[in-house]
Design a protein around this motif. Sequence first.
Motif, PDB file in Angstrom:
ATOM      1  N   ASN A 209     -42.957  24.169  54.152  1.00  0.00           N
ATOM      2  CA  ASN A 209     -41.510  24.371  54.121  1.00  0.00           C
ATOM      3  C   ASN A 209     -41.124  25.408  53.065  1.00  0.00           C
ATOM      4  N   LYS A 212     -41.882  28.864  54.389  1.00  0.00           N
ATOM      5  CA  LYS A 212     -40.822  29.337  55.289  1.00  0.00           C
ATOM      6  C   LYS A 212     -39.616  29.818  54.486  1.00  0.00           C
ATOM      7  N   GLU A 216     -37.770  33.429  54.629  1.00  0.00           N
ATOM      8  CA  GLU A 216     -36.321  33.521  54.796  1.00  0.00           C
ATOM      9  C   GLU A 216     -35.686  34.350  53.688  1.00  0.00           C
ATOM     10  N   ALA A 237     -47.235  31.638  62.130  1.00  0.00           N
ATOM     11  CA  ALA A 237     -46.057  30.902  61.671  1.00  0.00           C
ATOM     12  C   ALA A 237     -45.009  31.849  61.103  1.00  0.00           C
ATOM     13  N   ALA A 238     -45.445  32.848  60.347  1.00  0.00           N
ATOM     14  CA  ALA A 238     -44.510  33.811  59.759  1.00  0.00           C
ATOM     15  C   ALA A 238     -43.845  34.659  60.845  1.00  0.00           C
ATOM     16  N   HIS A 241     -41.194  32.586  62.411  1.00  0.00           N
ATOM     17  CA  HIS A 241     -40.082  32.187  61.544  1.00  0.00           C
ATOM     18  C   HIS A 241     -39.239  33.361  61.085  1.00  0.00           C
ATOM     19  N   SER A 242     -39.834  34.525  60.956  1.00  0.00           N
ATOM     20  CA  SER A 242     -39.106  35.682  60.429  1.00  0.00           C
ATOM     21  C   SER A 242     -38.049  36.176  61.420  1.00  0.00           C
TER      22      SER A 242
END
Length: 437
Positions: A209, A212, A216, A237-238, A241-242
């Motif tokens: 978390n 992330k 952000e 994952a990046a 999420h980006s």
Amino acid sequence: MPSGETVTSASSSFWMKPLGRLMVLSSLCCVISGYAERDRVNDLMSRYPLIDGHNDLALQLRRFHNNRLSQIDLHNISKVSTDINRLQVGHVQAQMFAAYVICGAQDKDAVRLALEQIDVVRRMCTEYQDFVLVTSAQELKNAKMRHKIACLISVEGGHAIDSSLPALRMFYQIGVRSMSLTHTCNTPWAESSSKLHNVYQRQNNGLTNFGKAVVEEMNRLGMIVDLSHSSWDTASAALNHSKAPVIFSHSSSFSICNHERNVPDWLLHDLKKKRGLIMVNLHSQFISCRDEANISRVADHFDHIKKMVGAESIGIGGDYEGAVSFPQGLEDVSKYPDLILELLRRNWTENELADVLRKNFLRVFEEVERVRDQLVVNRPSEVQISVEEVRNPCRLVLRPPNPRGSFESPSSTAQHEPKALLIIATVLLLSSLLMIE
């Protein structure tokens, strides 16, 4: 009347002269063609000079000169592959210089070391007129108009922020515009592609978390997320999420060389969907999976990646000064025109090469800034990583001062607890004895 031997000799002479002329003409055509090709490369790279995604010159300045710029002339430096003269010969108009911190500094003095490396990059890019420090896509374009070599600063390895979003923000304030989430070590919040360091291991190999939250905050600031050195799970994952495009600043194709630092095809397709960029690394180990390589093998990586995701997803991140061996013919930054020549010979179009040389990076940088502008109403993140995740006995958590006037961390308090309990037990025992008397 001439003899038969004389007739044969004369006949051979008759045919050999035109043949010799043809061979000479053929050689001249090759020479002329070679010059024409090189002229074409020079013309192309003059119009679209290279933006190189990764260079570790700052590391070598510390290694050989302890960051004392007064001891050297950056126009011509021995023991390295990068200096101003060779950058100019190689048509390198913009260079991402890495502020690299060894993984052994994690949980120790990584932030200080990163600041020192940022300082030396800032100094060399402001003390030399051939350089100019830039912090935006527009400044990068302006540098080209001024015939300057633009310097961009990246932090190599997320351990340099010591799991602190305020530290990340301060790096941005002093000019950092890109950061790789990991180097060869895991951070408490992201996984490395390397197994060299046995630190911060966990079951989930993606982003925590807090990881992330780092992505952000980089989006909010307008800092490019760099996935070179990250594990495939963390990179995936990046990417998911980006909000902004991401880059691999110095990585190559896993299908051509199955090194852990390279990018597999499935991840390339995810990168294309995010409109991101893979900037091909020239380190021989990542090109041929051994210490020796050549320009043709480098071009194989470009060809394969273009086949998978198109030329619009490719850049160049040479990794000069950060690697120990480079392909024959690409020994230093002056040799980039030879790589472009090889790609031209493989029928890459000038438009494709213009994208690879600079237009793709400019697009990504501008889109990162566009996302930043969209997030301008967002306040700076106040997410903090838990002490349990960091597990660093040297990490001080400020508390009210104790009677001696110093601050204590949870670890130091814990160390005192057994002694405190022993003192309390002793006092209680003495009190009970006095009451008996």
